[in-house]
Motif scaffolding. Structure first.
Motif, PDB file in Angstrom:
ATOM      1  N   LEU A 284      -4.557  -0.150  -2.103  1.00 32.80           N
ATOM      2  CA  LEU A 284      -5.880  -0.782  -2.115  1.00 32.80           C
ATOM      3  C   LEU A 284      -7.043   0.211  -1.987  1.00 32.80           C
ATOM      4  O   LEU A 284      -8.019   0.123  -2.730  1.00 32.80           O
ATOM      5  CB  LEU A 284      -5.946  -1.837  -1.010  1.00 32.80           C
ATOM      6  CG  LEU A 284      -7.257  -2.615  -0.914  1.00 32.80           C
ATOM      7  CD1 LEU A 284      -7.615  -3.292  -2.231  1.00 32.80           C
ATOM      8  CD2 LEU A 284      -7.179  -3.655   0.191  1.00 32.80           C
ATOM      9  N   LEU A 285      -6.955   1.142  -1.035  1.00 33.05           N
ATOM     10  CA  LEU A 285      -8.089   2.055  -0.871  1.00 33.05           C
ATOM     11  C   LEU A 285      -8.341   2.906  -2.126  1.00 33.05           C
ATOM     12  O   LEU A 285      -9.486   3.022  -2.573  1.00 33.05           O
ATOM     13  CB  LEU A 285      -7.914   2.936   0.376  1.00 33.05           C
ATOM     14  CG  LEU A 285      -8.782   2.494   1.562  1.00 33.05           C
ATOM     15  CD1 LEU A 285      -8.335   1.159   2.097  1.00 33.05           C
ATOM     16  CD2 LEU A 285      -8.792   3.533   2.658  1.00 33.05           C
ATOM     17  N   PRO A 286      -7.286   3.490  -2.708  1.00 34.99           N
ATOM     18  CA  PRO A 286      -7.521   4.221  -3.958  1.00 34.99           C
ATOM     19  C   PRO A 286      -8.137   3.341  -5.047  1.00 34.99           C
ATOM     20  O   PRO A 286      -8.996   3.790  -5.803  1.00 34.99           O
ATOM     21  CB  PRO A 286      -6.115   4.700  -4.352  1.00 34.99           C
ATOM     22  CG  PRO A 286      -5.371   4.780  -3.067  1.00 34.99           C
ATOM     23  CD  PRO A 286      -5.905   3.659  -2.228  1.00 34.99           C
TER      24      PRO A 286
ATOM     25  N   PRO B   9       0.213   5.843  -3.627  1.00 36.43           N
ATOM     26  CA  PRO B   9      -1.216   6.132  -3.774  1.00 36.43           C
ATOM     27  C   PRO B   9      -1.971   5.156  -4.680  1.00 36.43           C
ATOM     28  O   PRO B   9      -3.166   5.266  -4.818  1.00 36.43           O
ATOM     29  CB  PRO B   9      -1.223   7.550  -4.358  1.00 36.43           C
ATOM     30  CG  PRO B   9       0.098   8.121  -3.994  1.00 36.43           C
ATOM     31  CD  PRO B   9       1.044   6.986  -3.999  1.00 36.43           C
TER      32      PRO B   9
ATOM     33  N   GLY C 209       0.819  -1.218   0.000  1.00 39.82           N
ATOM     34  CA  GLY C 209       0.000   0.000   0.000  1.00 39.82           C
ATOM     35  C   GLY C 209       0.844   1.254   0.000  1.00 39.82           C
ATOM     36  O   GLY C 209       0.356   2.349   0.229  1.00 39.82           O
TER      37      GLY C 209
END
Lengths: 520, 146
Positions: free
Chosen positions: B14-16, B11, B8
């Motif tokens: 995973l969240l992006p 940028p 991670g």
């Protein structure tokens, strides 16, 4: 001559019609053949007057507000482009009493100009602090922060200089600066306003922090509920990169600083610094046990400064004016100013930057104008959803970290939410537990289970309230367990609103009469 | 950037990726989960765990319009409970539900940062302040007719 008009592009101003008003102004100017330049500035924070338009006339900015689209033709007819009088005219912006009385240090530039214009930022005093910092040794930068007495504005109030020095002295060639922009506390909006209205001050603060601790990479963890702040920060980071403020060679110094914008995903607990770091690492936002401190093992296991938006945005002012100038404001061990956010049931809600030591009464009445409903203010929650509820007898307490801690309350991030006398405080206590149950990361038992049991207990008390036979022993016991046994402030401070509601408004809980009177 | 050891770390983590998927589809489709697991060197259970943790991410399509009403303290002090009740009644759904015709999803928010203009809500990503039941009705009428 082209008249210059300032119409806020701030999300809150737009939420009450600033875009529609701006369109109406442009259309009417076209119709009249008047040349106007419309600048979408940040908000001054006088939200009861939004959409508030400022007209630059003869070197002075004259304010009008709140301006609805249908008021626009009338304003033109009254000659507002040359400062003409009109019932909506508020006089020179700088003389509006609620603004004139404030001590705007960190928010000095708010509403002055186009927030993404680096040129405007420079001409309004921006980058002075960074230029100074570039010529200073890391220790000297941190000494300046120490002498300012700056403490973390996210709510914990931890001395910023100590945190920075820990990271500076941590042995690693990779360090990070993380800005906590997950402003999840209800009743707070100062981070949002600052990011939307003066984004370069945050970027400058992060750059100075990077110089001080030896970090070349920064992250801004921004909550997803702030799409406007996202767009403005993106534009500001692009602008700063273009102008050589960010990147391989910061202002030609040979120093490097890269800044990444990272979007949260609606988890309140990610405002807790270790959960936030987990989140950037792509994981569930579970709180980490401390130690190790993030300052030593933070993001990706490396030494990391995690600071709130306002903490970092205060840094350029401190560097530019000196630590002593900042420390000259405030009281006790709470130095400088705090941008207080007046919200809830108030006639004049908005942002008030004032030195620590200001009283709730001044904020609620002199600035806030009393309740919006005209009814007496019965309770005030200070410091977000984990803050205590305070009754009128506490309104003269100075807003200062220690004075609030001494009465089981918190200043937190400076959010102040007023309730009139129609509020049901047992209902608010239940809400606090329900919010904790909803947002708990689930890692520790007191928070995960305690909050659920708290909701059940309060539901039972609410059901039995008419019989006035409730006993609060179990609820207080549960609160004590959460206070002492939780891993972070989520479970550890949820008891603040619950216990303060019980202590200050026992009549709302249907408690059985006690043989011995309770002392406060 | 130590990307090889910390997936991670940049940028593109995973969240992006989840945000991008949701922006594109409105939700995280099941078929994307195996793919994400492979890209990020995680198990599918890890991915599902992350999706489940964050309130923003959903695994089913939302309604064509998404109403997010703030239920936090400041908005409560200015009548958000009545506004929430009104919305729920008019749409005939509870919070967290989508109308049967797929037109609306109604959700609670816990602070939109618009506390000085309470009560606040967000309609399809657009922030609104000082929302009255009448203003909400006008807005829903407009959406109904569009």
């Amino acid at each position: 001559m082209t008249a210059r008009l300032y119409i806020p592009g701030d999300a809150a101003a737009v939420s009450v019609g600033a875009d529609l008003t701006a369109e109406a102004v442009a259309a009417e100017a076209r119709r009249l053949g008047q040349e106007v330049a419309i600048v979408r500035n940040g908000s001054r924070g006088l939200f009861w007057l939004e959409p508030m338009i400022e007209v630059a006339a003869n070197g002075t900015r004259i304010a009008y507000g709140p301006v609805a689209p249908e008021d626009v033709p009338d304003l033109f007819a009254a000659g507002w482009l040359t400062g003409g009088t009109h019932p909506l005219c508020l006089g020179p912006t700088d003389s509006i009493p609620q603004l004139a009385r404030q001590t705007r240090l960190v928010f000095a530039r708010l509403g002055l100009d186009d927030p993404v214009s680096l040129e405007a930022y420079r001409s309004n005093g921006g980058l002075t602090g960074l230029h100074k910092a570039l010529a200073m040794a890391p220790e000297a930068i941190i000494d300046t922060i120490d002498s300012a007495g700056l403490r973390g504005r996210g709510g914990a109030g931890f001395p910023t200089g100590i945190k920075w020095r820990t990271v500076l002295n941590a042995g690693s060639d990779r360090k990070y600066v993380v800005c906590n922009a997950d402003e999840g506390d209800s009743g707070t909006f100062s981070d949002r306003m600052l990011m939307e209205g003066d984004p370069y001050s945050l970027i400058e603060g992060m750059l100075i922090c990077g110089l001080a601790v030896g970090a070349d990479t920064g992250y801004i963890y921004l909550r997803s509920e702030y799409p406007d702040a996202w767009k403005i920060l993106q534009a500001a980071i692009a602008g700063a990169t273009r102008e050589g403020l960010l990147g391989d060679n910061v202002l030609g110094s040979g120093r490097r600083f890269d800044l990444h914008l990272f979007k949260g995903a609606g988890a309140y607990v990610c405002g807790e610094e270790t959960a936030l770091l987990e989140s950037i690492e792509g994981k569930r936002g579970l709180v980490r046990a401390k130690p190790p401190l993030p300052a030593l093992q933070g993001l990706f296991g490396q030494p990391t400064v995690v600071n709130n938006v306002i903490t970092l945005a205060s840094v350029p002012w401190i560097l530019a004016h000196g630590g002593a100038a900042y420390a000259a404001y405030g009281c006790g061990r709470s130095r400088g100013t705090l941008p207080f956010q007046l919200a809830g049931n108030l006639k004049r809600p908005g942002l008030v930057e004032a030195p620590f030591g200001v009283s709730l009464r001044e904020l609620l009445h002199d600035y806030g104008g009393g309740s919006a409903s005209g009814r007496p203010i019965r309770a005030v929650q200070v410091g977000g959803p984990l803050g205590a509820y305070l009754p009128e007898s506490r309104f003269d307490l100075p807003l200062d970290y220690e004075a609030f801690a001494a009465v089981g309350a918190t200043v937190g991030h400076g959010g102040i939410v007023a309730f009139d006398d129609t509020v049901d405080m047992a209902g608010m206590a239940r809400y606090a537990m329900a919010f904790c149950a909803q947002e708990s990361c689930g890692k520790c038992t007191p928070c995960r289970i305690g909050s659920v049991r708290g909701v059940e207990l309060l539901d039972a008390m609410l059901a039995r309230r008419p019989q006035r036979s409730n006993d609060d022993t179990l609820l207080r016991d549960l609160c004590q367990t959460m206070l002492e046994g939780s891993l972070c402030a989520m479970g550890g401070m949820t008891p603040y609103p619950v216990l303060s509601a019980l202590d200050n408004y026992p009549e709302d809980f249907g408690l059985a009469p006690r043989p011995v009177e309770k002392t406060a | 950037m130590p990307e090889q050891t910390h997936p991670g770390a940049d940028p593109s983590g995973l969240l992006p990726a989840l945000h991008r998927l949701q922006e594109e589809h409105g939700y995280i489709p099941d078929h994307a989960i195996a793919q994400l697991a492979k890209i990020h060197n995680l198990s599918q259970a890890d991915i599902i765990g992350v999706i489940g943790f964050y309130h923003d991410f959903r695994r089913t399509p939302p309604g064509r319009s998404q109403l997010l009403i703030c239920r936090a303290e400041s908005c409560q002090a200015m009548g958000a409970d009545a506004l929430a009740g009104h919305a729920s009644q008019r749409l005939g759904i509870a919070f967290g539900e989508t109308t049967r015709d797929g037109a609306y999803t109604l959700e609670a928010a816990y602070c939109l940062g618009n506390c000085a203009c309470s009560p606040a809500m967000m309609v399809n990503g657009k922030l609104l302040g000082r929302v009255s039941a009448e203003r909400l009705d006008t807005l829903l009428d407009e959406i109904d007719q569009s």
